[in-house]
Design a protein around this motif. Structure first.
Motif, PDB file in Angstrom:
ATOM      1  N   ASN A  22       0.739  -1.429   0.025  1.00 19.27           N
ATOM      2  CA  ASN A  22      -0.048  -0.110   0.102  1.00 19.27           C
ATOM      3  C   ASN A  22       0.880   1.220  -0.054  1.00 19.27           C
ATOM      4  OD1 ASN A  22      -2.765  -1.255   0.003  1.00 19.27           O
ATOM      5  ND2 ASN A  22      -2.542  -1.652   2.143  1.00 19.27           N
ATOM      6  N   LEU A  23       1.917   1.211  -0.800  1.00 18.73           N
ATOM      7  CA  LEU A  23       3.079   2.513  -0.872  1.00 18.73           C
ATOM      8  C   LEU A  23       2.867   2.767  -2.278  1.00 18.73           C
ATOM      9  CD1 LEU A  23       5.960   1.167   1.268  1.00 18.73           C
ATOM     10  CD2 LEU A  23       4.282   2.522   1.968  1.00 18.73           C
ATOM     11  N   HIS A  24       3.182   4.204  -2.594  1.00 20.94           N
ATOM     12  CA  HIS A  24       2.955   4.672  -3.871  1.00 20.94           C
ATOM     13  C   HIS A  24       3.954   5.671  -4.064  1.00 20.94           C
ATOM     14  CE1 HIS A  24       1.556   6.358  -7.661  1.00 20.94           C
ATOM     15  NE2 HIS A  24       1.657   7.627  -7.094  1.00 20.94           N
ATOM     16  N   LEU A  25       4.922   5.644  -5.166  1.00 20.57           N
ATOM     17  CA  LEU A  25       5.683   6.850  -5.491  1.00 20.57           C
ATOM     18  C   LEU A  25       5.382   7.308  -6.546  1.00 20.57           C
ATOM     19  CD1 LEU A  25       9.199   4.514  -5.643  1.00 20.57           C
ATOM     20  CD2 LEU A  25       8.445   6.164  -3.710  1.00 20.57           C
ATOM     21  N   SER A  26       5.382   9.040  -6.509  1.00 18.05           N
ATOM     22  CA  SER A  26       4.978   9.719  -7.372  1.00 18.05           C
ATOM     23  C   SER A  26       5.844   9.570  -8.701  1.00 18.05           C
ATOM     24  CB  SER A  26       5.146  11.051  -6.954  1.00 18.05           C
ATOM     25  OG  SER A  26       6.419  11.563  -6.845  1.00 18.05           O
ATOM     26  N   ASP A  27       5.536  10.022  -9.607  1.00 14.20           N
ATOM     27  CA  ASP A  27       6.372  10.096 -10.901  1.00 14.20           C
ATOM     28  C   ASP A  27       7.787  10.491 -10.621  1.00 14.20           C
ATOM     29  OD1 ASP A  27       4.335   8.678 -12.242  1.00 14.20           O
ATOM     30  OD2 ASP A  27       3.409  10.557 -13.422  1.00 14.20           O
ATOM     31  N   THR A  28       7.737  11.802 -10.151  1.00 18.70           N
ATOM     32  CA  THR A  28       9.021  12.526  -9.879  1.00 18.70           C
ATOM     33  C   THR A  28      10.080  11.492  -8.864  1.00 18.70           C
ATOM     34  OG1 THR A  28       7.872  14.776  -9.957  1.00 18.70           O
ATOM     35  CG2 THR A  28       9.957  14.506  -8.797  1.00 18.70           C
ATOM     36  N   LEU A  29       9.376  11.059  -7.873  1.00 14.97           N
ATOM     37  CA  LEU A  29      10.227   9.972  -7.040  1.00 14.97           C
ATOM     38  C   LEU A  29      10.623   8.871  -7.847  1.00 14.97           C
ATOM     39  CD1 LEU A  29       8.654  10.273  -3.523  1.00 14.97           C
ATOM     40  CD2 LEU A  29      10.510  11.125  -4.143  1.00 14.97           C
ATOM     41  N   GLN A  30       9.641   8.262  -8.821  1.00 16.14           N
ATOM     42  CA  GLN A  30      10.278   7.215  -9.386  1.00 16.14           C
ATOM     43  C   GLN A  30      11.376   7.417 -10.115  1.00 16.14           C
ATOM     44  OE1 GLN A  30       7.087   5.529 -11.578  1.00 16.14           O
ATOM     45  NE2 GLN A  30       5.615   5.533 -10.037  1.00 16.14           N
ATOM     46  N   LYS A  31      11.430   8.613 -10.804  1.00 18.20           N
ATOM     47  CA  LYS A  31      12.438   9.258 -11.648  1.00 18.20           C
ATOM     48  C   LYS A  31      13.786   9.194 -11.091  1.00 18.20           C
ATOM     49  CE  LYS A  31       9.702  11.037 -15.191  1.00 18.20           C
ATOM     50  NZ  LYS A  31       9.095  12.232 -15.750  1.00 18.20           N
ATOM     51  N   LYS A  32      13.608   9.983  -9.674  1.00 21.24           N
ATOM     52  CA  LYS A  32      14.617  10.068  -8.962  1.00 21.24           C
ATOM     53  C   LYS A  32      15.291   8.710  -8.361  1.00 21.24           C
ATOM     54  CE  LYS A  32      13.511  14.813  -6.977  1.00 21.24           C
ATOM     55  NZ  LYS A  32      13.220  15.524  -5.861  1.00 21.24           N
ATOM     56  N   ALA A  33      14.360   7.882  -8.274  1.00 16.49           N
ATOM     57  CA  ALA A  33      15.129   6.482  -7.847  1.00 16.49           C
ATOM     58  C   ALA A  33      15.690   5.842  -8.954  1.00 16.49           C
ATOM     59  CB  ALA A  33      13.773   5.748  -7.177  1.00 16.49           C
ATOM     60  N   LEU A  34      15.328   5.962 -10.108  1.00 14.05           N
ATOM     61  CA  LEU A  34      15.903   5.414 -11.108  1.00 14.05           C
ATOM     62  C   LEU A  34      17.486   6.208 -11.373  1.00 14.05           C
ATOM     63  CD1 LEU A  34      13.138   4.882 -13.689  1.00 14.05           C
ATOM     64  CD2 LEU A  34      14.644   3.059 -12.458  1.00 14.05           C
ATOM     65  N   GLU A  35      17.357   7.306 -11.190  1.00 11.49           N
ATOM     66  CA  GLU A  35      18.394   8.264 -11.223  1.00 11.49           C
ATOM     67  C   GLU A  35      19.510   7.748 -10.330  1.00 11.49           C
ATOM     68  OE1 GLU A  35      20.079  12.693 -10.627  1.00 11.49           O
ATOM     69  OE2 GLU A  35      18.115  12.326 -11.088  1.00 11.49           O
ATOM     70  N   ILE A  36      19.247   7.470  -9.080  1.00 11.72           N
ATOM     71  CA  ILE A  36      20.103   6.997  -8.167  1.00 11.72           C
ATOM     72  C   ILE A  36      20.428   5.665  -8.443  1.00 11.72           C
ATOM     73  CG2 ILE A  36      20.325   6.130  -5.809  1.00 11.72           C
ATOM     74  CD1 ILE A  36      18.226   8.577  -5.128  1.00 11.72           C
ATOM     75  N   VAL A  37      19.631   4.744  -8.761  1.00 15.54           N
ATOM     76  CA  VAL A  37      20.279   3.294  -9.264  1.00 15.54           C
ATOM     77  C   VAL A  37      21.223   3.213 -10.103  1.00 15.54           C
ATOM     78  CG1 VAL A  37      19.316   1.164  -9.687  1.00 15.54           C
ATOM     79  CG2 VAL A  37      18.168   2.302  -7.986  1.00 15.54           C
ATOM     80  N   ASN A  38      20.689   4.124 -11.530  1.00 12.90           N
ATOM     81  CA  ASN A  38      21.533   4.102 -12.585  1.00 12.90           C
ATOM     82  C   ASN A  38      23.002   4.819 -12.459  1.00 12.90           C
ATOM     83  OD1 ASN A  38      19.810   2.289 -14.014  1.00 12.90           O
ATOM     84  ND2 ASN A  38      18.490   4.087 -14.529  1.00 12.90           N
ATOM     85  N   SER A  39      22.988   5.547 -11.482  1.00 11.95           N
ATOM     86  CA  SER A  39      24.212   6.438 -11.304  1.00 11.95           C
ATOM     87  C   SER A  39      25.342   5.561 -11.271  1.00 11.95           C
ATOM     88  CB  SER A  39      24.105   7.407 -10.146  1.00 11.95           C
ATOM     89  OG  SER A  39      24.151   6.608  -8.924  1.00 11.95           O
TER      90      SER A  39
END
Length: 58
Positions: A22-39
């Motif tokens: 029951n958790l949700h990430l906004s589109d902005t947070l999803q993109k930031k998470a991907l940026e962190i992982v892909n860095s």
């Protein structure tokens, strides 16, 4: 390591797991998470906090 995209199976699995909790990430947070992982940087709680506060990775 391959780059993870918003539509990759790995990312979809994470989003499904969050949905089950029951958790949700906004589109902005999803993109930031991907940026962190892909860095290629080591992901730590401090790195995540700084990225969310500043909107960037340094």
């Amino acid at each position: 390591m391959k780059q993870i995209q918003l539509n990759s199976p790995e990312f979809n699995r994470v989003m499904k797991n969050l949905q089950l909790e029951n958790l949700h990430l906004s589109d902005t947070l999803q993109k930031k998470a991907l940026e962190i992982v892909n860095s290629g940087m080591v992901v730590t709680p401090d790195l995540i906090k700084k990225a969310l506060a500043n909107g960037e990775i340094q």
